[in-house]
Design a protein around this motif. Structure first.
Motif, PDB file in Angstrom:
ATOM      1  N   UNK A  60       0.850  -1.186   0.000  1.00  0.00           N
ATOM      2  CA  UNK A  60       0.000   0.000   0.000  1.00  0.00           C
ATOM      3  C   UNK A  60       0.895   1.248   0.000  1.00  0.00           C
ATOM      4  N   UNK A  61       0.423   2.300  -0.616  1.00  0.00           N
ATOM      5  CA  UNK A  61       1.268   3.490  -0.717  1.00  0.00           C
ATOM      6  C   UNK A  61       0.414   4.756  -0.724  1.00  0.00           C
ATOM      7  N   UNK A  62       1.077   5.896  -0.584  1.00  0.00           N
ATOM      8  CA  UNK A  62       0.398   7.182  -0.626  1.00  0.00           C
ATOM      9  C   UNK A  62      -0.065   7.484  -2.044  1.00  0.00           C
ATOM     10  N   UNK A  63      -1.136   8.271  -2.187  1.00  0.00           N
ATOM     11  CA  UNK A  63      -1.594   8.642  -3.542  1.00  0.00           C
ATOM     12  C   UNK A  63      -0.486   9.324  -4.336  1.00  0.00           C
ATOM     13  N   UNK A  64      -0.343   8.948  -5.581  1.00  0.00           N
ATOM     14  CA  UNK A  64       0.651   9.540  -6.444  1.00  0.00           C
ATOM     15  C   UNK A  64       2.021   8.903  -6.388  1.00  0.00           C
ATOM     16  N   UNK A  65       2.219   7.951  -5.457  1.00  0.00           N
ATOM     17  CA  UNK A  65       3.545   7.351  -5.295  1.00  0.00           C
ATOM     18  C   UNK A  65       3.685   6.021  -6.024  1.00  0.00           C
ATOM     19  N   UNK A  66       2.590   5.483  -6.548  1.00  0.00           N
ATOM     20  CA  UNK A  66       2.613   4.118  -7.067  1.00  0.00           C
ATOM     21  C   UNK A  66       3.544   3.954  -8.265  1.00  0.00           C
ATOM     22  N   UNK A  74      10.271   5.293   0.362  1.00  0.00           N
ATOM     23  CA  UNK A  74       9.419   6.493   0.445  1.00  0.00           C
ATOM     24  C   UNK A  74       8.075   6.261  -0.236  1.00  0.00           C
ATOM     25  N   UNK A  75       7.025   6.618   0.456  1.00  0.00           N
ATOM     26  CA  UNK A  75       5.686   6.470  -0.104  1.00  0.00           C
ATOM     27  C   UNK A  75       4.956   5.218   0.321  1.00  0.00           C
ATOM     28  N   UNK A  76       5.660   4.226   0.855  1.00  0.00           N
ATOM     29  CA  UNK A  76       5.023   2.980   1.292  1.00  0.00           C
ATOM     30  C   UNK A  76       4.312   3.201   2.620  1.00  0.00           C
ATOM     31  N   UNK A  77       3.056   2.813   2.703  1.00  0.00           N
ATOM     32  CA  UNK A  77       2.293   2.958   3.942  1.00  0.00           C
ATOM     33  C   UNK A  77       1.968   1.619   4.595  1.00  0.00           C
ATOM     34  N   UNK A  78       2.161   0.534   3.891  1.00  0.00           N
ATOM     35  CA  UNK A  78       1.883  -0.772   4.475  1.00  0.00           C
ATOM     36  C   UNK A  78       2.322  -1.905   3.565  1.00  0.00           C
ATOM     37  N   UNK A  79       2.682  -3.034   4.182  1.00  0.00           N
ATOM     38  CA  UNK A  79       3.144  -4.203   3.442  1.00  0.00           C
ATOM     39  C   UNK A  79       2.556  -5.454   4.093  1.00  0.00           C
ATOM     40  N   UNK A  80       1.915  -6.285   3.301  1.00  0.00           N
ATOM     41  CA  UNK A  80       1.435  -7.590   3.754  1.00  0.00           C
ATOM     42  C   UNK A  80       2.190  -8.675   2.995  1.00  0.00           C
ATOM     43  N   UNK A  81       2.757  -9.620   3.729  1.00  0.00           N
ATOM     44  CA  UNK A  81       3.576 -10.666   3.121  1.00  0.00           C
ATOM     45  C   UNK A  81       2.891 -12.015   3.258  1.00  0.00           C
ATOM     46  N   UNK A  82       2.620 -12.655   2.120  1.00  0.00           N
ATOM     47  CA  UNK A  82       2.009 -13.980   2.103  1.00  0.00           C
ATOM     48  C   UNK A  82       3.068 -14.979   1.662  1.00  0.00           C
ATOM     49  N   UNK A  83       3.596 -15.738   2.593  1.00  0.00           N
ATOM     50  CA  UNK A  83       4.609 -16.740   2.260  1.00  0.00           C
ATOM     51  C   UNK A  83       3.988 -17.880   1.469  1.00  0.00           C
TER      52      UNK A  83
END
Length: 390
Positions: free
Chosen positions: A126-132, A182-191
């Motif tokens: 997940x990231x901030x708007x405009x950062x993708x 920079x710009x990352x707001x969240x990370x989900x990791x599925x092994x």
């Protein structure tokens, strides 16, 4: 040797045209009635020549060739010519044209041994708007991030496929690099715990029954490895070439590694039979006719998981089935003809698999990188950022 710099290796620019476009039009392509390839040149205001991009029209023979290479990615043109009803030289020219346009390519990817002895994961970012866009470009430069997809899902802006030699390496990548971008707001990791179906087994379905019978099986299924296969410098040198060009000849591989052609042949056989690598023939969206990738996340009771995997893997449009960790335990990627097919397919799946609960639908807007190969907005290969997960 392969350069260590992340700078991509450029591919010749080309486009694919509708079959309604006549060959030899003013934008380039093949001169009507002559079979000659022509290059259209115009001039800009400074009177400097500007070369137009070549127009490539995919034929039924092209589609059959790609399907044949999915079955036998390193077969010689002489082996493939009789089932396809053309000469080896015709196939060689067709393939050069397809690869030059970025419409199809063959490469080595991690095989079954990797998922058993090393570490892979699907990462939702997940990231901030405009950062993708900036994030996608930066992530595409990381060797461990082999696939980068921009998504339309509200749960994630980017879907990544990540490969690492072990869990500590994957943990360091996620915690120390991905989460700090920079710009990352969240990370989900599925092994990934297993891959009941991986992308090399998806088929274009352009060959008829007679052609399939003539081509035979792609080869015996590799034996399940009992331990990690040790790789030395020669193996790594081979892999560095094959992840970029899976059809590189034995002479070229020998020159790159400094080993003899006989040694290269033995090493390559060991790498494939042990499941370290698998060869894939991949293609741009125009050739598949299935331009909408959707990844379903879902969960099923442990007692039903294997049966659900088998049912999903049997679907013609299914590209990948993975068992994953977390709240959900099933991840499946389908390639569909249109957005309207997403709901219909989900409804049909849930009716057929009552124990499966779909929890998310991640629709791919654009694939920036697929297994180390950089793609443009039409899914054509434009270059490579070679992976080295072994």
């Amino acid at each position: 040797m392969v350069a260590s710099s992340p700078r991509p290796e450029p591919m010749p620019a080309a486009t694919i045209a509708s079959p309604l476009l006549v060959a030899g039009n003013r934008c380039g392509g093949y001169c009507a009635g002559t079979g000659r390839k022509v290059r259209s040149v115009r001039r800009n205001r400074a009177r400097e020549p500007v070369h137009m991009r070549e127009t490539v029209v995919a034929s039924e023979l092209d589609l059959a060739l790609v399907h044949a290479l999915q079955l036998r990615p390193r077969a010689s043109w002489a082996e493939l010519a009789p089932p396809l009803g053309v000469t080896p030289g015709t196939l060689a020219r067709r393939w050069e044209r397809l690869t030059g346009a970025g419409l199809a390519w063959v490469y080595a990817a991690p095989g079954r041994e990797f998922s058993r002895t090393r570490c892979s994961a699907f990462v939702l970012v997940r990231c901030r708007p405009g950062a993708r866009g900036r994030l996608a470009e930066r992530l595409a430069g990381l060797r461990e991030v082999v696939t980068v997809e921009l998504t339309a899902s509200g749960s994630a802006a980017l879907l990544l496929d990540v490969l690492a030699p072990d869990l500590p390496s994957l943990t360091a990548l996620v915690l120390e690099r991905l989460e700090r971008l920079p710009g990352v707001t969240g990370v989900d990791t599925l092994l990934t715990t297993s891959l009941p179906l991986e992308a090399s087994r998806w088929r274009l379905r352009s060959l008829d029954a007679g052609q399939l019978a003539a081509l035979g099986r792609a080869g015996a299924r590799p034996r399940d490895p009992v331990s990690s296969v040790g790789l030395d410098d020669v193996d790594h040198a081979l892999l560095d070439v094959l992840v970029r060009d899976g059809r590189a000849g034995f002479a070229a591989l020998a020159e790159h590694t400094g080993a003899s052609p006989a040694t290269v042949r033995r090493r390559l056989r060991r790498l494939t039979e042990s499941g370290v690598i698998v060869f894939r023939c991949d293609m741009a969206d125009e050739l598949t006719g299935l331009p909408v990738p959707v990844t379903f996340l879902g969960r099923a009771p442990a007692r039903d998981v294997n049966a659900v995997h088998r049912t999903l893997a049997a679907l013609a449009e299914c590209r990948l089935v993975a068992a994953v960790t977390g709240r959900d335990n099933i991840l499946v990627t389908l390639w569909l003809p249109g957005v309207g097919d997403i709901q219909r397919r989900e409804t049909a799946l849930c009716a057929r698999l009552p124990s499966l609960t779909v929890t998310d639908r991640i629709v791919g807007l654009r694939t920036v990188k697929r297994m180390g190969h950089l793609l443009d907005q039409q899914g054509r290969r434009t270059g490579t950022r070679s992976i080295r997960p072994w």
